[in-house]
Design an enzyme around this catalytic site. Structure first.
Site, PDB file in Angstrom:
ATOM      1  NE  ARG A  47      -2.613   8.789  -4.013  1.00 14.44           N
ATOM      2  CZ  ARG A  47      -1.359   8.953  -3.634  1.00 14.44           C
ATOM      3  NH1 ARG A  47      -0.589   7.902  -3.351  1.00 14.44           N
ATOM      4  NH2 ARG A  47      -0.851  10.174  -3.553  1.00 14.44           N
ATOM      5  CB  THR A  56      -2.924   3.675   1.409  1.00 17.81           C
ATOM      6  OG1 THR A  56      -2.910   4.571   0.292  1.00 17.81           O
ATOM      7  CG2 THR A  56      -4.200   2.846   1.344  1.00 17.81           C
ATOM      8  CG  LEU A  62      -1.926  -1.098   1.415  1.00 20.06           C
ATOM      9  CD1 LEU A  62      -2.667  -0.925   2.740  1.00 20.06           C
ATOM     10  CD2 LEU A  62      -2.912  -1.139   0.257  1.00 20.06           C
ATOM     11  CG  ASP A  63       0.116   4.428  -2.670  1.00 22.70           C
ATOM     12  OD1 ASP A  63       0.887   3.661  -3.264  1.00 22.70           O
ATOM     13  OD2 ASP A  63      -0.855   4.993  -3.213  1.00 22.70           O
ATOM     14  NE  ARG A  64       6.616   7.538   3.089  1.00 18.31           N
ATOM     15  CZ  ARG A  64       7.686   7.175   3.806  1.00 18.31           C
ATOM     16  NH1 ARG A  64       7.618   7.136   5.134  1.00 18.31           N
ATOM     17  NH2 ARG A  64       8.818   6.867   3.200  1.00 18.31           N
TER      18      ARG A  64
END
Length: 226
Positions: A166, A65, A61-63
């Site tokens: 996103r 998220t 997951l993105d930082r």
């Protein structure tokens, strides 16, 4: 980060609830990673060096998220989990708060590729890879002292492109709150949460459904406790 919150565990797999601001894999900066924290957990429980080394993140997951991240616990069975991920046999459902009012469900199928002008970003591109996102509005709120007009969404992710949700939300004119990279209102944390995964366990054959708690930062804008 604090203690690892375990959402699901068996002999082959562990799922944890990733907090915001934590990266899953090392990025060369020396930042503490979620993978390191899960390995530390296995070590504290008395795991052998082989078991500790066998801990591998199955997705990322993105930082900023939050939500569910799966880890394989055994090298000898990791390939089976990698396969169901590659075959898109895992159902992925997110919660998101988007800017503006979205009244009806929508399917977004715009292909996604890298942004040639900014290495941090992805973009909708005719030459990009296929991507499919389905959004369902759950609640809407008018602009108030807390935030601009906004919509709470359930998001079903049918492909796994980088920054897919996103990029797709920005593409349709409803960037996520807190998503400064893609033009969302910036006075927030990123409002994106991996809320649910479901799949048939490739080792046991059982149907597994994992859920992550509704995040507190969402409660401030949409209280779902009732």
């Amino acid at each position: 980060m604090g203690a690892v919150r375990i959402l699901y565990e068996d002999d082959h797999l562990i799922a944890v609830d990733k907090p915001a601001g934590v990266i899953v894999h090392g990025d060369g900066t020396g930042s503490c990673t979620l993978t390191e924290n899960v390995r530390d957990l296995v070590e504290r429980r008395g795991g052998s060096p082989e078991q500790i080394a066998g801990v591998q993140a199955l997705q990322r997951l993105d930082r900023e998220t939050t939500g569910i991240v799966l880890f394989s616990l055994r090298k000898e069975t990791q390939a089976a989990f990698d396969r169901i991920i590659a075959e898109r046999a895992i159902e992925k459902r997110y919660l998101a708060i988007a800017s503006g009012r979205i009244r009806t469900p929508r399917e977004i199928t715009a292909p996604i590729g890298r942004d040639r002008h900014d290495s941090r970003r992805m973009r909708v591109s005719r030459t990009g890879k296929s991507a499919r996102t389905v959004i369902t509005p759950l609640d809407c709120a008018p602009a108030d002292q807390r935030a601009p007009e906004r919509t709470l969404l359930e998001v079903d992710l049918h492909t796994g492109r980088k920054h897919q949700i996103r990029v797709h939300m920005a593409h349709i004119g409803h960037p996520l709150l807190g998503d400064r990279l893609y033009g969302g209102p910036g006075a927030f944390q990123l409002m994106l949460h991996a809320a649910e995964l479901a799949f048939t366990h490739p080792i046991t054959g059982e149907r597994v459904r994992i859920t992550a708690p509704y995040p507190k930062r969402f409660e401030a804008l949409f209280d779902r406790r009732g």
